[in-house]
Design a protein around this motif. Structure first.
Motif, short mmCIF file in Angstrom:
data_model
loop_
_atom_site.label_atom_id
_atom_site.label_comp_id
_atom_site.label_asym_id
_atom_site.label_seq_id
_atom_site.Cartn_x
_atom_site.Cartn_y
_atom_site.Cartn_z
N MET A 227 0.82 -1.21 0.00
CA MET A 227 0.00 0.00 0.00
C MET A 227 0.86 1.26 0.00
O MET A 227 0.55 2.24 -0.69
CB MET A 227 -0.93 -0.01 1.21
N ASP A 228 1.94 1.24 0.76
CA ASP A 228 2.83 2.40 0.79
C ASP A 228 3.44 2.66 -0.58
O ASP A 228 3.60 3.80 -1.00
CB ASP A 228 3.93 2.20 1.83
N ARG A 229 3.81 1.58 -1.27
CA ARG A 229 4.39 1.73 -2.59
C ARG A 229 3.39 2.35 -3.56
O ARG A 229 3.72 3.23 -4.35
CB ARG A 229 4.85 0.38 -3.14
N VAL A 230 2.14 1.87 -3.52
CA VAL A 230 1.12 2.39 -4.43
C VAL A 230 0.78 3.83 -4.06
O VAL A 230 0.55 4.67 -4.92
CB VAL A 230 -0.14 1.51 -4.39
N ARG A 231 0.78 4.15 -2.77
CA ARG A 231 0.43 5.50 -2.34
C ARG A 231 1.44 6.54 -2.80
O ARG A 231 1.17 7.73 -2.77
CB ARG A 231 0.31 5.53 -0.82
N GLU A 232 2.63 6.10 -3.20
CA GLU A 232 3.59 7.05 -3.77
C GLU A 232 3.02 7.66 -5.06
O GLU A 232 3.42 8.74 -5.48
CB GLU A 232 4.92 6.33 -4.10
N ASP A 233 2.07 6.94 -5.66
CA ASP A 233 1.51 7.37 -6.94
C ASP A 233 0.03 7.77 -6.83
O ASP A 233 -0.62 8.07 -7.81
CB ASP A 233 1.63 6.21 -7.94
N VAL A 234 -0.50 7.74 -5.60
CA VAL A 234 -1.91 8.01 -5.39
C VAL A 234 -2.07 9.00 -4.24
O VAL A 234 -1.45 8.85 -3.20
CB VAL A 234 -2.68 6.71 -5.01
N ASP A 235 -2.90 10.00 -4.42
CA ASP A 235 -3.25 10.90 -3.33
C ASP A 235 -4.62 10.50 -2.83
O ASP A 235 -5.64 10.86 -3.40
CB ASP A 235 -3.26 12.36 -3.81
N ASP A 236 -4.64 9.69 -1.74
CA ASP A 236 -5.92 9.23 -1.22
C ASP A 236 -6.43 10.11 -0.10
O ASP A 236 -7.35 9.76 0.62
CB ASP A 236 -5.83 7.76 -0.77
#
Length: 229
Positions: free
Chosen positions: A175-184
């Motif tokens: 999740m942390d890796r994906v959140r580098e590319d996503v502003d949730d």
């Protein structure tokens, strides 16, 4: 179905050797030459097999020292999860939401069991982490991801299940890796702190149903932010 290559067959046999000899992470494996003799295989095939096993942490190759049983960690699993979710996100698909759904299923399914057996020192750790969240919220206006992650891992420590801890941490890492590319977005830190404190209070009260409700409420907020993102 395609037949396995020589290197793939050696991979399988190295795994069998680790099991048969009851080797643990850090234990020495036969040298490259010994593996060649043992499996009647060429150097190229043995090296290819070892490199493949090293990529998934089954073996560790230390130059100048030899080959050892690897850490057997789930980091390649986390990397695969993260990459899959990132690809789906780039295609406009709900990659992060899928990760969150699986994590919610795991945690909501476990927290009721946890509520029956967290010792006092475990509760003290959880309360200290909530207190840290409150300090972070007051100082910076948000709760640090590392503190949130530490709380959820500490919550299940009483189950004394190393594999479970690794699986949950793998989802956090993905999740942390994906959140580098996503502003949730970021939840109101006061709400974040209150939700985590309610989880601790439910567990301290040995109230499994209340703990599950508190965990579901926590994930409701995460889902809402993802849907609005």
């Amino acid at each position: 179905m395609a037949r396995p290559t020589m290197a793939q067959d050696i991979e399988r046999r190295i795994k069998e050797l680790i099991l048969e000899r009851r080797l643990a992470p850090g234990d020495a494996l036969p040298t490259e030459g010994e593996l060649m003799d043992l499996f009647e295989a060429g150097r190229v095939s043995v090296r290819e097999a070892l490199k493949s096993l090293q990529a998934v942490n089954v073996v560790e190759i230390r130059r100048g020292y030899g080959t050892f049983v690897g850490s057997l960690s789930l980091s390649p699993f986390a990397e695969g999860l993260a990459f899959r979710a990132a690809v789906r996100h780039r295609r406009g698909e709900p990659g992060l939401a899928e990760l969150m759904k699986v994590r919610e299923a795991l945690e909501a399914g476990l927290v009721g069991t946890v509520a029956a057996g967290v010792p006092q020192d475990g509760l003290d750790v959880l309360r200290a982490l909530v207190a840290r969240m409150e300090t972070e919220a007051a100082d910076s206006g948000r709760v640090a991801r590392a503190t949130d992650r530490a709380f959820h891992l500490a919550l299940y420590a009483a189950l004394d299940n190393h594999l479970l801890s690794e699986v949950l941490d793998a989802f956090w890492a993905a999740m942390d890796r994906v959140r580098e590319d996503v502003d949730d977005g970021h939840q109101d830190p006061a709400v974040t702190c209150a939700q985590h404190r309610e989880i601790v209070d439910a567990v301290a009260a040995v109230d499994g149903e209340r703990a599950v409700r508190a965990m579901r409420t926590h994930f409701d907020g995460i889902r809402a932010r993802l849907a609005a993102g």
